[in-house]
Each structure stands twice: as structure tokens, then as C-alpha cells.
Design an enzyme around this catalytic site. Structure first.
Site, PDB file in Angstrom:
ATOM      1  N   ASN A 142       0.867  -1.189   0.000  1.00  0.00           N
ATOM      2  CA  ASN A 142       0.000   0.000   0.000  1.00  0.00           C
ATOM      3  C   ASN A 142       0.905   1.241   0.000  1.00  0.00           C
ATOM      4  O   ASN A 142       1.661   1.468   0.957  1.00  0.00           O
ATOM      5  CB  ASN A 142      -0.901  -0.024   1.243  1.00  0.00           C
ATOM      6  CG  ASN A 142      -1.817   1.187   1.305  1.00  0.00           C
ATOM      7  OD1 ASN A 142      -1.379   2.307   1.041  1.00  0.00           O
ATOM      8  ND2 ASN A 142      -3.071   0.981   1.673  1.00  0.00           N
ATOM      9  N   HIS A 167       1.172   6.366   1.573  1.00  0.00           N
ATOM     10  CA  HIS A 167       1.992   7.352   2.283  1.00  0.00           C
ATOM     11  C   HIS A 167       3.048   8.019   1.409  1.00  0.00           C
ATOM     12  O   HIS A 167       3.588   9.059   1.765  1.00  0.00           O
ATOM     13  CB  HIS A 167       2.620   6.730   3.529  1.00  0.00           C
ATOM     14  CG  HIS A 167       1.615   6.517   4.618  1.00  0.00           C
ATOM     15  ND1 HIS A 167       0.367   7.092   4.595  1.00  0.00           N
ATOM     16  CD2 HIS A 167       1.671   5.793   5.756  1.00  0.00           C
ATOM     17  CE1 HIS A 167      -0.303   6.726   5.667  1.00  0.00           C
ATOM     18  NE2 HIS A 167       0.463   5.934   6.386  1.00  0.00           N
ATOM     19  N   ARG A 195       3.319  18.973   0.572  1.00  0.00           N
ATOM     20  CA  ARG A 195       3.808  20.181  -0.105  1.00  0.00           C
ATOM     21  C   ARG A 195       3.007  20.491  -1.370  1.00  0.00           C
ATOM     22  O   ARG A 195       3.412  21.343  -2.147  1.00  0.00           O
ATOM     23  CB  ARG A 195       5.275  19.985  -0.496  1.00  0.00           C
ATOM     24  CG  ARG A 195       6.235  20.160   0.641  1.00  0.00           C
ATOM     25  CD  ARG A 195       6.322  21.632   1.036  1.00  0.00           C
ATOM     26  NE  ARG A 195       7.185  21.813   2.177  1.00  0.00           N
ATOM     27  CZ  ARG A 195       8.474  22.140   2.097  1.00  0.00           C
ATOM     28  NH1 ARG A 195       9.051  22.295   0.934  1.00  0.00           N
ATOM     29  NH2 ARG A 195       9.169  22.306   3.198  1.00  0.00           N
ATOM     30  N   HIS A 253      -5.544   3.685  -1.615  1.00  0.00           N
ATOM     31  CA  HIS A 253      -6.874   4.015  -1.103  1.00  0.00           C
ATOM     32  C   HIS A 253      -7.247   5.387  -1.664  1.00  0.00           C
ATOM     33  O   HIS A 253      -6.588   6.385  -1.349  1.00  0.00           O
ATOM     34  CB  HIS A 253      -6.817   4.050   0.435  1.00  0.00           C
ATOM     35  CG  HIS A 253      -8.140   4.278   1.086  1.00  0.00           C
ATOM     36  ND1 HIS A 253      -8.318   4.185   2.453  1.00  0.00           N
ATOM     37  CD2 HIS A 253      -9.361   4.594   0.589  1.00  0.00           C
ATOM     38  CE1 HIS A 253      -9.580   4.435   2.754  1.00  0.00           C
ATOM     39  NE2 HIS A 253     -10.235   4.694   1.641  1.00  0.00           N
ATOM     40  N   ARG A 260      -9.447   8.133  -1.192  1.00  0.00           N
ATOM     41  CA  ARG A 260     -10.389   8.605  -0.169  1.00  0.00           C
ATOM     42  C   ARG A 260     -11.269   9.716  -0.728  1.00  0.00           C
ATOM     43  O   ARG A 260     -10.854  10.466  -1.615  1.00  0.00           O
ATOM     44  CB  ARG A 260      -9.624   9.127   1.046  1.00  0.00           C
ATOM     45  CG  ARG A 260      -8.791   8.065   1.753  1.00  0.00           C
ATOM     46  CD  ARG A 260      -8.223   8.628   3.039  1.00  0.00           C
ATOM     47  NE  ARG A 260      -9.267   8.859   4.002  1.00  0.00           N
ATOM     48  CZ  ARG A 260      -9.544   8.075   5.039  1.00  0.00           C
ATOM     49  NH1 ARG A 260      -8.829   7.006   5.266  1.00  0.00           N
ATOM     50  NH2 ARG A 260     -10.517   8.364   5.851  1.00  0.00           N
ATOM     51  N   ARG A 263      -6.992  12.955   0.485  1.00  0.00           N
ATOM     52  CA  ARG A 263      -5.880  13.459   1.311  1.00  0.00           C
ATOM     53  C   ARG A 263      -4.523  12.931   0.860  1.00  0.00           C
ATOM     54  O   ARG A 263      -3.509  13.531   1.143  1.00  0.00           O
ATOM     55  CB  ARG A 263      -6.113  13.127   2.790  1.00  0.00           C
ATOM     56  CG  ARG A 263      -5.967  11.677   3.127  1.00  0.00           C
ATOM     57  CD  ARG A 263      -5.969  11.452   4.624  1.00  0.00           C
ATOM     58  NE  ARG A 263      -7.277  11.655   5.196  1.00  0.00           N
ATOM     59  CZ  ARG A 263      -7.678  11.073   6.330  1.00  0.00           C
ATOM     60  NH1 ARG A 263      -6.849  10.286   6.984  1.00  0.00           N
ATOM     61  NH2 ARG A 263      -8.877  11.267   6.809  1.00  0.00           N
ATOM     62  N   GLU A 271      -8.612   0.572  -2.784  1.00  0.00           N
ATOM     63  CA  GLU A 271      -9.536   0.605  -1.643  1.00  0.00           C
ATOM     64  C   GLU A 271     -10.440   1.819  -1.804  1.00  0.00           C
ATOM     65  O   GLU A 271      -9.968   2.909  -2.128  1.00  0.00           O
ATOM     66  CB  GLU A 271      -8.767   0.756  -0.330  1.00  0.00           C
ATOM     67  CG  GLU A 271      -7.858  -0.400  -0.027  1.00  0.00           C
ATOM     68  CD  GLU A 271      -7.027  -0.122   1.228  1.00  0.00           C
ATOM     69  OE1 GLU A 271      -7.252   0.906   1.887  1.00  0.00           O
ATOM     70  OE2 GLU A 271      -6.162  -0.927   1.524  1.00  0.00           O
ATOM     71  N   THR A 300      -8.028   3.736   8.192  1.00  0.00           N
ATOM     72  CA  THR A 300      -9.216   2.886   8.304  1.00  0.00           C
ATOM     73  C   THR A 300      -9.260   2.283   9.706  1.00  0.00           C
ATOM     74  O   THR A 300      -8.289   1.681  10.153  1.00  0.00           O
ATOM     75  CB  THR A 300      -9.147   1.757   7.244  1.00  0.00           C
ATOM     76  OG1 THR A 300      -8.781   2.337   6.000  1.00  0.00           O
ATOM     77  CG2 THR A 300     -10.479   1.066   7.104  1.00  0.00           C
ATOM     78  N   GLU A 304     -10.779  -9.234   2.944  1.00  0.00           N
ATOM     79  CA  GLU A 304      -9.498  -8.915   3.586  1.00  0.00           C
ATOM     80  C   GLU A 304      -9.795  -8.825   5.080  1.00  0.00           C
ATOM     81  O   GLU A 304     -10.621  -8.009   5.513  1.00  0.00           O
ATOM     82  CB  GLU A 304      -8.935  -7.589   3.076  1.00  0.00           C
ATOM     83  CG  GLU A 304      -7.627  -7.236   3.781  1.00  0.00           C
ATOM     84  CD  GLU A 304      -7.038  -5.908   3.314  1.00  0.00           C
ATOM     85  OE1 GLU A 304      -7.375  -5.447   2.204  1.00  0.00           O
ATOM     86  OE2 GLU A 304      -6.247  -5.340   4.088  1.00  0.00           O
ATOM     87  N   HIS A 339      -3.517  -4.548   7.816  1.00  0.00           N
ATOM     88  CA  HIS A 339      -3.663  -3.377   8.674  1.00  0.00           C
ATOM     89  C   HIS A 339      -2.774  -3.496   9.910  1.00  0.00           C
ATOM     90  O   HIS A 339      -2.913  -4.428  10.688  1.00  0.00           O
ATOM     91  CB  HIS A 339      -5.114  -3.098   9.115  1.00  0.00           C
ATOM     92  CG  HIS A 339      -5.333  -1.618   9.286  1.00  0.00           C
ATOM     93  ND1 HIS A 339      -5.074  -0.983  10.458  1.00  0.00           N
ATOM     94  CD2 HIS A 339      -5.709  -0.676   8.398  1.00  0.00           C
ATOM     95  CE1 HIS A 339      -5.307   0.312  10.276  1.00  0.00           C
ATOM     96  NE2 HIS A 339      -5.695   0.531   9.039  1.00  0.00           N
ATOM     97  N   GLY A 340      -1.837  -2.565  10.010  1.00  0.00           N
ATOM     98  CA  GLY A 340      -0.962  -2.506  11.184  1.00  0.00           C
ATOM     99  C   GLY A 340       0.160  -3.537  11.193  1.00  0.00           C
ATOM    100  O   GLY A 340       0.855  -3.677  12.201  1.00  0.00           O
ATOM    101  N   HIS A 350       2.027   1.267   5.888  1.00  0.00           N
ATOM    102  CA  HIS A 350       2.732   2.224   6.737  1.00  0.00           C
ATOM    103  C   HIS A 350       4.144   1.768   7.108  1.00  0.00           C
ATOM    104  O   HIS A 350       5.106   2.538   6.976  1.00  0.00           O
ATOM    105  CB  HIS A 350       1.908   2.495   8.008  1.00  0.00           C
ATOM    106  CG  HIS A 350       2.541   3.487   8.909  1.00  0.00           C
ATOM    107  ND1 HIS A 350       2.342   4.840   8.779  1.00  0.00           N
ATOM    108  CD2 HIS A 350       3.416   3.334   9.931  1.00  0.00           C
ATOM    109  CE1 HIS A 350       3.053   5.472   9.691  1.00  0.00           C
ATOM    110  NE2 HIS A 350       3.708   4.577  10.405  1.00  0.00           N
TER     111      HIS A 350
HETATM  112  N1  PXP Z   1      -5.826  -2.880   4.449  1.00  0.00           N
HETATM  113  C1  PXP Z   1      -6.725  -1.852   4.461  1.00  0.00           C
HETATM  114  C2  PXP Z   1      -8.140  -2.155   4.124  1.00  0.00           C
HETATM  115  C3  PXP Z   1      -6.325  -0.544   4.761  1.00  0.00           C
HETATM  116  O1  PXP Z   1      -7.230   0.443   4.751  1.00  0.00           O
HETATM  117  C4  PXP Z   1      -4.956  -0.303   5.034  1.00  0.00           C
HETATM  118  C5  PXP Z   1      -4.494   1.095   5.329  1.00  0.00           C
HETATM  119  O2  PXP Z   1      -4.773   1.925   4.258  1.00  0.00           O
HETATM  120  C6  PXP Z   1      -4.072  -1.386   4.989  1.00  0.00           C
HETATM  121  C7  PXP Z   1      -4.531  -2.655   4.730  1.00  0.00           C
HETATM  122  C8  PXP Z   1      -2.614  -1.208   5.261  1.00  0.00           C
HETATM  123  O3  PXP Z   1      -2.438  -0.888   6.604  1.00  0.00           O
HETATM  124  P1  PXP Z   1      -1.026  -0.361   7.114  1.00  0.00           P
HETATM  125  O4  PXP Z   1      -0.769   0.947   6.415  1.00  0.00           O
HETATM  126  O5  PXP Z   1      -1.205  -0.217   8.574  1.00  0.00           O
HETATM  127  O6  PXP Z   1      -0.025  -1.406   6.734  1.00  0.00           O
END
Ligand code: PXP
Length: 241
Positions: A6, A9, A17, A42, A44, A48, A69, A100, A150, A191-192, A214
Site C-alpha cells: 500500500n 503514504h 507540499r 486508497h 479517499r 488526502r 480501496e 481505516t 481482507e 492493517h498494522g 505504513h
Molecule cells: N488494508 C486496508 C483495508 C487498509 O485500509 C490499510 C491502510 O490503508 C491497509 C490494509 C494497510 O495498513 P497499514 O498501512 O497499517 O499497513
């Protein structure tokens, strides 16, 4: 097990900027060259980080698999029908959230999600739904004939950070993944997830793909900083005519 990176970021840094770098398109190429089997972004509602232009160009340049996403809204469905990414993952979205926060409540929003799944599948776009490791939610995904889910690993990651209860959360993800696969759903998770907590999730036999953002971009910023500084010093100190 496949890795989809993903790259939101990368766009977050650019948007800080309102500049044109770093470009997520270049980041996607580097991720693919490094072996990632998919790119996730994603889009959004508040734009953002990722912009419409990013998704359009990524569709033309990603050579592995592009997963977008998005919220199950008419605006996003229209964009997906036009851009036609390989896959859309439906996620919940709150304007003031940092990221999320949890899985989509497929039971509560069943009729809208049902309609959205049909619209996307009719446009030949594969569909996944981001859900918590909860059997009722998974059964509803099966009922709505979603091809993929997921599973949210956010609670597992939080427990790991706290240092307590992570084995229980890992078990919930493992049980959900097994049940989902038995229901005929293709199973991803994310996620995380980071370099410390990946071990338990990477060992789950029913999970075929991980979505990680992330931690990979955060590490890239640090492991790449040394070279970036050296390159600037070299330019500053180069012999001048
Ligand atoms: N899966 C989904 C559905 C998410 O929304 C995100 C964050 O955008 C991720 C996975 C990835 O999460 P992380 O950035 O914490 O690795």
C-alpha cells in the site's frame, strides 16, 4: 503468500507540499521490481493522499495487480467503472479518521454493499471486502457472493504493541481465515502489520495475500535517508568550473 504494498503514504509526503514528488507511480514500479505481487492504494473521498490521476496512471503502469480501496459510494463506483482496476476493496471511511479504523459492517450496510458488489462485478472488477475477524460478517460476505475478503489485523497489531492478548487476536484472525476459505472466499489480511509482528500472520495457511503500507514506507524513509543525504552533499561539494 503474496505481498501487496500500500503506497498511500508516498502520496501523503507529496501532498504535504502539494508538490509532484515523490510520485506514487515511481514508487509502484520500485515495489514491483523488488518483488511485490500487487500495488494497493486508497482513493479517499477527501483525496488526502491518492488523487484520481494516480489511480488512472497506475492502472496503465502497474504490471502486477492494482487493488483500489474505496468507500461503497456512487462517486467511487463511477471512478472504478471508468478506471477499471483489477480489484476494488470496499472499506468503511470516516472523514476525521487517521486511517481505516475497522472492518466494514456488511450486515448493517447489506443492501448498499450488495448493490456495489454487483456494479463492480458487472464492470469485470474483482471485489474484496475489508472485514473484522467476525463469523457473522464473513457469512454475510458469502451471502452477498463477494469473491474475496481482507481480514482486519488491526486488533492483532494493537495487542502486539501492548504486549498482551496478541495470541488471542492472532487466533481470531486464523479462525476467521479458515472459516472464510471454507465458505469459498479468497482470503487476504492486513492493517498494522510491521517487521516485528509479521511472523504470526505470515504463518497462516489460509491467508493468500497481505496488504502492508505504513511500516514499509516508514522503513523506506529511514533506510533511504543515508543515501539521500550523501547524494546532496556530493552535489554541494562537487568541484566547480
Ligand atoms: N488494508 C486496508 C483495508 C487498509 O485500509 C490499510 C491502510 O490503508 C491497509 C490494509 C494497510 O495498513 P497499514 O498501512 O497499517 O499497513
Amino acid at each position: 503468500m503474496r505481498l501487496a504494498v500500500n503506497i498511500d503514504h508516498i502520496a501523503t509526503i507529496r501532498e504535504a507540499r502539494k508538490s509532484d514528488e515523490p510520485d506514487p507511480i515511481a514508487a509502484a514500479v520500485i515495489c514491483e521490481l523488488a518483488g511485490a505481487q500487487g500495488i494497493t492504494v486508497h482513493l479517499r473521498g477527501d483525496r488526502r493522499h491518492m488523487q484520481d490521476r494516480d489511480v488512472e496512471i497506475l492502472k496503465r503502469t502497474v504490471s502486477t495487480h492494482l487493488n483500489v480501496e474505496m468507500a461503497a459510494s456512487p462517486e467511487m463506483v463511477r471512478i472504478a467503472q471508468t478506471v477499471k482496476p483489477h480489484q476494488v476493496t470496499l472499506v468503511p471511511e470516516r472523514r476525521d479518521e487517521l486511517t481505516t479504523e475497522g472492518g466494514l459492517d456488511v450486515v448493517l450496510h447489506s443492501s448498499n454493499i450488495d448493490k456495489t458488489i454487483r456494479q463492480l462485478l458487472d464492470a469485470s472488477i474483482d471485489v474484496s471486502i475489508f472485514v473484522d475477524p467476525d463469523l457473522e460478517q464473513l457469512r454475510q460476505c458469502q451471502k452477498l457472493k463477494a469473491p474475496r475478503v481482507e481480514i482486519n489485523t488491526g486488533k492483532y497489531a494493537e495487542a502486539w504493541k501492548r504486549g498482551s492478548g496478541w495470541a488471542n487476536e492472532l487466533d481470531k484472525v486464523a479462525t476467521a481465515a479458515k472459516a472464510a476459505r471454507k465458505m469459498g472466499l479468497a482470503v487476504a489480511a492486513g492493517h498494522g502489520l510491521d517487521y516485528r509482528n509479521i511472523d504470526g500472520i505470515a504463518a497462516l495457511p489460509d491467508v493468500e495475500e497481505l496488504n502492508i503500507g505504513h511500516s514499509i514506507v516508514a522503513r523506506a524513509a529511514l533506510v533511504g535517508l543515508d543515501r539521500a543525504v550523501r547524494e546532496m552533499i556530493a552535489l554541494m561539494t562537487a568541484p566547480r568550473r
